[in-house]
Write a protein that holds these residues in place. Structure first.
Motif, PDB file in Angstrom:
ATOM      1  N   MET A  45      -3.177   4.492  -9.551  1.00 30.61           N
ATOM      2  CA  MET A  45      -2.654   3.512  -8.624  1.00 30.61           C
ATOM      3  C   MET A  45      -3.282   3.752  -7.249  1.00 30.61           C
ATOM      4  SD  MET A  45       1.230   3.007  -7.205  1.00 30.61           S
ATOM      5  CE  MET A  45       1.900   2.012  -8.504  1.00 30.61           C
ATOM      6  N   ALA A  46      -3.817   2.720  -6.662  1.00 34.82           N
ATOM      7  CA  ALA A  46      -4.365   2.805  -5.308  1.00 34.82           C
ATOM      8  C   ALA A  46      -3.221   2.633  -4.326  1.00 34.82           C
ATOM      9  CB  ALA A  46      -5.428   1.733  -5.102  1.00 34.82           C
ATOM     10  N   ARG A  47      -3.272   3.430  -3.254  1.00 35.30           N
ATOM     11  CA  ARG A  47      -2.195   3.391  -2.255  1.00 35.30           C
ATOM     12  C   ARG A  47      -2.766   3.783  -0.902  1.00 35.30           C
ATOM     13  NH1 ARG A  47       3.564   4.526  -2.743  1.00 35.30           N
ATOM     14  NH2 ARG A  47       4.311   5.401  -0.790  1.00 35.30           N
ATOM     15  N   TYR A  48      -2.518   2.950   0.111  1.00 29.63           N
ATOM     16  CA  TYR A  48      -2.987   3.205   1.471  1.00 29.63           C
ATOM     17  C   TYR A  48      -1.817   3.002   2.418  1.00 29.63           C
ATOM     18  CZ  TYR A  48      -7.416   2.834  -0.889  1.00 29.63           C
ATOM     19  OH  TYR A  48      -8.448   3.041  -1.762  1.00 29.63           O
ATOM     20  N   THR A  49      -1.731   3.845   3.433  1.00 33.20           N
ATOM     21  CA  THR A  49      -0.615   3.764   4.373  1.00 33.20           C
ATOM     22  C   THR A  49      -1.119   3.691   5.804  1.00 33.20           C
ATOM     23  OG1 THR A  49      -0.428   6.164   4.515  1.00 33.20           O
ATOM     24  CG2 THR A  49       0.939   5.073   2.866  1.00 33.20           C
ATOM     25  N   GLY A  50      -0.325   3.087   6.641  1.00 36.05           N
ATOM     26  CA  GLY A  50      -0.635   3.005   8.065  1.00 36.05           C
ATOM     27  C   GLY A  50       0.643   3.069   8.873  1.00 36.05           C
ATOM     28  N   ILE A  51       0.553   3.659  10.039  1.00 35.22           N
ATOM     29  CA  ILE A  51       1.684   3.749  10.954  1.00 35.22           C
ATOM     30  C   ILE A  51       1.294   3.039  12.241  1.00 35.22           C
ATOM     31  CG2 ILE A  51       3.180   5.312  12.252  1.00 35.22           C
ATOM     32  CD1 ILE A  51       2.535   7.442  10.099  1.00 35.22           C
ATOM     33  N   PHE A  52       2.167   2.164  12.701  1.00 35.49           N
ATOM     34  CA  PHE A  52       1.911   1.395  13.908  1.00 35.49           C
ATOM     35  C   PHE A  52       3.091   1.530  14.851  1.00 35.49           C
ATOM     36  CE2 PHE A  52      -0.520  -0.597  10.601  1.00 35.49           C
ATOM     37  CZ  PHE A  52      -1.715  -0.932  11.217  1.00 35.49           C
ATOM     38  N   LYS A  53       2.790   1.662  16.116  1.00 27.67           N
ATOM     39  CA  LYS A  53       3.793   1.607  17.173  1.00 27.67           C
ATOM     40  C   LYS A  53       3.403   0.400  18.011  1.00 27.67           C
ATOM     41  CE  LYS A  53       4.682   5.548  19.097  1.00 27.67           C
ATOM     42  NZ  LYS A  53       4.638   6.715  20.012  1.00 27.67           N
ATOM     43  N   ILE A  54       4.300  -0.591  18.085  1.00 28.47           N
ATOM     44  CA  ILE A  54       3.972  -1.832  18.768  1.00 28.47           C
ATOM     45  C   ILE A  54       5.052  -2.189  19.787  1.00 28.47           C
ATOM     46  CG2 ILE A  54       2.630  -2.753  16.852  1.00 28.47           C
ATOM     47  CD1 ILE A  54       5.014  -4.517  16.142  1.00 28.47           C
ATOM     48  N   LEU A  55       4.651  -3.006  20.759  1.00 34.43           N
ATOM     49  CA  LEU A  55       5.584  -3.569  21.738  1.00 34.43           C
ATOM     50  C   LEU A  55       5.767  -5.047  21.428  1.00 34.43           C
ATOM     51  CD1 LEU A  55       4.477  -2.092  25.189  1.00 34.43           C
ATOM     52  CD2 LEU A  55       6.563  -1.607  23.921  1.00 34.43           C
ATOM     53  N   THR A  56       6.986  -5.423  21.106  1.00 40.33           N
ATOM     54  CA  THR A  56       7.358  -6.815  20.891  1.00 40.33           C
ATOM     55  C   THR A  56       8.878  -6.874  20.856  1.00 40.33           C
ATOM     56  OG1 THR A  56       6.926  -8.792  19.548  1.00 40.33           O
ATOM     57  CG2 THR A  56       7.400  -6.775  18.352  1.00 40.33           C
ATOM     58  N   PHE A  92      -4.943  -9.416 -12.550  1.00 39.06           N
ATOM     59  CA  PHE A  92      -3.533  -9.139 -12.294  1.00 39.06           C
ATOM     60  C   PHE A  92      -3.294  -7.705 -11.823  1.00 39.06           C
ATOM     61  CE2 PHE A  92       0.753  -7.922 -13.664  1.00 39.06           C
ATOM     62  CZ  PHE A  92       1.487  -8.877 -12.982  1.00 39.06           C
ATOM     63  N   HIS A  93      -3.958  -6.724 -12.423  1.00 42.20           N
ATOM     64  CA  HIS A  93      -3.727  -5.324 -12.041  1.00 42.20           C
ATOM     65  C   HIS A  93      -4.264  -4.994 -10.651  1.00 42.20           C
ATOM     66  CE1 HIS A  93      -7.857  -4.981 -13.527  1.00 42.20           C
ATOM     67  NE2 HIS A  93      -7.935  -3.874 -12.810  1.00 42.20           N
ATOM     68  N   GLN A  94      -5.077  -5.876 -10.092  1.00 39.33           N
ATOM     69  CA  GLN A  94      -5.620  -5.654  -8.753  1.00 39.33           C
ATOM     70  C   GLN A  94      -4.769  -6.305  -7.662  1.00 39.33           C
ATOM     71  OE1 GLN A  94      -9.635  -7.185  -9.551  1.00 39.33           O
ATOM     72  NE2 GLN A  94     -10.376  -5.160  -8.935  1.00 39.33           N
ATOM     73  N   GLU A 144      -2.053  -1.572  -8.893  1.00 38.88           N
ATOM     74  CA  GLU A 144      -2.164  -0.783 -10.118  1.00 38.88           C
ATOM     75  C   GLU A 144      -3.600  -0.370 -10.426  1.00 38.88           C
ATOM     76  OE1 GLU A 144       0.428   0.347 -11.839  1.00 38.88           O
ATOM     77  OE2 GLU A 144       1.692  -0.607 -10.326  1.00 38.88           O
ATOM     78  N   GLU A 145      -4.527  -0.759  -9.590  1.00 41.60           N
ATOM     79  CA  GLU A 145      -5.938  -0.452  -9.780  1.00 41.60           C
ATOM     80  C   GLU A 145      -6.198   1.038  -9.544  1.00 41.60           C
ATOM     81  OE1 GLU A 145     -10.106  -2.070  -7.798  1.00 41.60           O
ATOM     82  OE2 GLU A 145      -8.247  -2.255  -6.671  1.00 41.60           O
ATOM     83  N   ASN A 198     -12.592  -0.252  -2.894  1.00 42.49           N
ATOM     84  CA  ASN A 198     -11.929  -1.023  -3.947  1.00 42.49           C
ATOM     85  C   ASN A 198     -11.130  -2.176  -3.325  1.00 42.49           C
ATOM     86  OD1 ASN A 198      -9.129  -0.028  -3.387  1.00 42.49           O
ATOM     87  ND2 ASN A 198     -10.071   1.925  -3.916  1.00 42.49           N
ATOM     88  N   HIS A 199     -10.590  -3.031  -4.177  1.00 47.30           N
ATOM     89  CA  HIS A 199      -9.882  -4.215  -3.687  1.00 47.30           C
ATOM     90  C   HIS A 199      -8.692  -3.850  -2.798  1.00 47.30           C
ATOM     91  CE1 HIS A 199      -8.285  -8.245  -3.492  1.00 47.30           C
ATOM     92  NE2 HIS A 199      -7.123  -7.812  -3.969  1.00 47.30           N
ATOM     93  N   CYS A 200      -7.915  -2.855  -3.209  1.00 45.70           N
ATOM     94  CA  CYS A 200      -6.737  -2.458  -2.429  1.00 45.70           C
ATOM     95  C   CYS A 200      -7.146  -1.976  -1.039  1.00 45.70           C
ATOM     96  CB  CYS A 200      -5.961  -1.377  -3.180  1.00 45.70           C
ATOM     97  SG  CYS A 200      -4.329  -1.024  -2.495  1.00 45.70           S
ATOM     98  N   GLN A 201      -8.199  -1.195  -0.959  1.00 44.92           N
ATOM     99  CA  GLN A 201      -8.676  -0.698   0.333  1.00 44.92           C
ATOM    100  C   GLN A 201      -9.168  -1.852   1.206  1.00 44.92           C
ATOM    101  OE1 GLN A 201     -11.885  -0.408   1.920  1.00 44.92           O
ATOM    102  NE2 GLN A 201     -10.876   0.654   3.593  1.00 44.92           N
ATOM    103  N   GLN A 202      -9.845  -2.813   0.602  1.00 43.75           N
ATOM    104  CA  GLN A 202     -10.318  -3.982   1.352  1.00 43.75           C
ATOM    105  C   GLN A 202      -9.150  -4.789   1.914  1.00 43.75           C
ATOM    106  OE1 GLN A 202     -12.721  -6.066  -1.497  1.00 43.75           O
ATOM    107  NE2 GLN A 202     -14.343  -4.518  -1.482  1.00 43.75           N
ATOM    108  N   VAL A 203      -8.110  -4.953   1.108  1.00 46.18           N
ATOM    109  CA  VAL A 203      -6.926  -5.686   1.562  1.00 46.18           C
ATOM    110  C   VAL A 203      -6.212  -4.900   2.652  1.00 46.18           C
ATOM    111  CG1 VAL A 203      -4.661  -6.560   0.855  1.00 46.18           C
ATOM    112  CG2 VAL A 203      -6.654  -6.955  -0.586  1.00 46.18           C
ATOM    113  N   PHE A 204      -6.116  -3.583   2.493  1.00 51.80           N
ATOM    114  CA  PHE A 204      -5.513  -2.738   3.520  1.00 51.80           C
ATOM    115  C   PHE A 204      -6.248  -2.912   4.849  1.00 51.80           C
ATOM    116  CE2 PHE A 204      -5.509   1.358   5.807  1.00 51.80           C
ATOM    117  CZ  PHE A 204      -4.159   1.456   6.094  1.00 51.80           C
ATOM    118  N   SER A 205      -7.571  -2.896   4.798  1.00 54.69           N
ATOM    119  CA  SER A 205      -8.368  -3.092   6.018  1.00 54.69           C
ATOM    120  C   SER A 205      -8.109  -4.457   6.636  1.00 54.69           C
ATOM    121  CB  SER A 205      -9.857  -2.934   5.710  1.00 54.69           C
ATOM    122  OG  SER A 205     -10.141  -1.622   5.330  1.00 54.69           O
TER     123      SER A 205
END
Length: 115
Positions: A1-12, A51-53, A80-81, A88-95
């Motif tokens: 399973m591909a998994r990418y995480t990000g942490i953001f601190k925003i003002l809104t 579907f798995h992507q 699920e890739e 990979n597709h998941c990394q591209q979408v994360f970006s």
């Protein structure tokens, strides 16, 4: 399973965060399928990949550090890739999602950590 995480601190303003985040995810071809006060889940719109992507995004707001204007959020992008390649597709979408969050003029980014 591909998994990418990000942490953001925003003002809104907290009152408009969820609608703006939903709009940002929809601009990246996602449908929000579940949301509560501190959580959003969205799925990639089918049609372009197998579907798995298909990617799922979870946005979690850390309520312990939230103020009237400052929000700390974690995003988790996964599918699920098997991540056999770095590009990979998941990394591209994360970006694409992190770029959309960074480029959005709805809020001001204070800090970003991608992993």
């Amino acid at each position: 399973m591909a998994r990418y995480t990000g942490i953001f601190k925003i003002l809104t303003p907290v009152s408009v965060f969820q609608p703006l985040m939903k709009e940002t995810l929809e601009s990246c071809r996602f449908n929000v399928i579940y949301q509560t006060g501190d959580y959003l889940m969205a799925r990639e719109i089918p049609g372009n990949v197998a579907f798995h992507q298909l990617v799922t995004v979870e946005v979690l707001v850390d309520k312990t550090v939230i103020t009237d204007r400052e929000i700390h959020m974690n995003i988790v992008v996964k599918n699920e890739e098997l991540p056999l390649h770095l590009d990979n597709h998941c990394q591209q979408v994360f970006s694409r999602i992190t770029q959309a969050i960074s480029d959005a003029n709805h809020w001001q980014i204070i800090e970003t950590v991608a992993g």
